[in-house]
Design an enzyme around this catalytic site. Sequence first.
Site, mmCIF file in Angstrom:
data_model
loop_
_atom_site.group_PDB
_atom_site.id
_atom_site.type_symbol
_atom_site.label_atom_id
_atom_site.label_comp_id
_atom_site.label_asym_id
_atom_site.label_seq_id
_atom_site.Cartn_x
_atom_site.Cartn_y
_atom_site.Cartn_z
ATOM 1 N N GLU A 168 64.071 60.409 41.249
ATOM 2 C CA GLU A 168 65.098 59.295 42.031
ATOM 3 C C GLU A 168 63.391 58.087 42.278
ATOM 4 O O GLU A 168 64.031 57.974 44.368
ATOM 5 C CB GLU A 168 65.907 58.934 42.680
ATOM 6 C CG GLU A 168 67.053 60.045 41.936
ATOM 7 C CD GLU A 168 68.473 59.681 42.718
ATOM 8 O OE1 GLU A 168 68.488 59.750 43.875
ATOM 9 O OE2 GLU A 168 69.319 60.025 41.563
ATOM 10 N N GLU A 172 71.312 62.186 35.361
ATOM 11 C CA GLU A 172 72.243 62.705 36.139
ATOM 12 C C GLU A 172 73.250 61.188 35.938
ATOM 13 O O GLU A 172 72.872 60.326 35.489
ATOM 14 C CB GLU A 172 71.698 62.000 37.423
ATOM 15 C CG GLU A 172 70.846 63.544 38.035
ATOM 16 C CD GLU A 172 70.278 63.315 39.539
ATOM 17 O OE1 GLU A 172 71.063 62.922 39.706
ATOM 18 O OE2 GLU A 172 69.375 63.691 39.519
#
Length: 435
Positions: free
Chosen positions: A217, A336
């Site tokens: 991320e 995710e």
Amino acid sequence: MLAINGLFFPVIGTVTVITFMFMSFGNVGNIFKQQSYSFVERVGHQLMLDGKPFYINGWNSYWLMDHAVDEFNKPKVNEMLLAGSKMGLTVCRTWAFNDGAYHALQIAPVLAVTDCLSVEHLQALDYVIAEARKNGVRLILSLVNNLQAYGGKSQYVKWAWEEGVGISSSNDSFFFDPSIQTYFKNYITTVLTRKNTITGIEYRDDPIILAWELINEPRCMSDPSGDTLQEWIKEMSKFIKAIDEKHLVTIGLEGFYDSNNSKSALNPSEWTGETGSDFIRDNDLPSIDFASIHVYPDQWLTSENLEDKLEFVKKWLLTHIEDGDKRLKKPVVLTEFGLSSRNKDFDPSHRDKLNKLVFDIIYKSAKRNKAGAGSFIWQFFVKGMEEYHDDFGLVPWERPSSFELIVGQSCRLARLQGHHSNLEGSFRDLCLQIK
């Protein structure tokens, strides 16, 4: 009565029987479990294995290396990988880093390719990879965290500052400080060229590793133009490819569009267009093999309505798959996704609805030979790990309806890939019970 492997069980509901089968038989095998493995490759907008499309029904268990360090927790690693294999799951995404924290793999910055990594923790990573190979589960290994958990980019900045070589105390200096870039490159080199003490295979030569993920991320809020992060992605992905040309490389992006991108209106909020990343621009590099996205509708949206969240997920996933087909010409993987148990009026059935939505979109994309290459639930645990759970974690076989959805996705993707006739043992029986 239902006959399985010569035994008979009362038919008290398909879901119950399927779960019972999973818990009862030890010979359930993953469809890709074998003595030797080929590398997963990218051909255009598809992942390919041995000349056939490769679609992922996967999961996240970030904790594998951390638990492999001590003998008490070590069995949970094999238990999780074996369970994934029994469910027909093909890939697990996990951390290949722990920087300067408890159970640190990287004790200090790697100034040269020498002794700044914990031997004990390197052997724990060896064990994770060896157990994955034994169970026929491939791995996406993430190399650093944008967040502070397990050290992350802030630990690299702290090291540079303590050594007196850091040019900024900003966490974003991870992306532009030459000393920190050297630290990270040395770490990459050490990991990729390591020879596994259990298998005897160098990591860069082991096809059980599906891909290297640059960073979990990434965000560079100090440069919303995206130039800083773009240069870092380009530099680090090319560096990996120079050492290891066999493995796939992905970034680890959440999938946000830059505020100047015409698709930024799809972003969940205005600030997500200012994170210094852009899904199209960052993935449109020859050294990036497939694009990743995440989605957490309950964290990203202000609406508490479940249908609003599901509608957002649908648009988010379909739009990025379309970008993979038409703009990037690359596979897109949802690495995710999940729903928090802390939501107001949360019910486990809400997760079933989210999982079904995601699985259906991936399956339809795969059936049409489009760019949607797979998905990874965040995240799975085994029993006895309650203290490690976040509000997204679950033991997948504890809820039969969730278990059936997950196994059902494994089965139908296996059929698409032409592996159904070769399914092993009781996993084939599981698939025959799921329509």
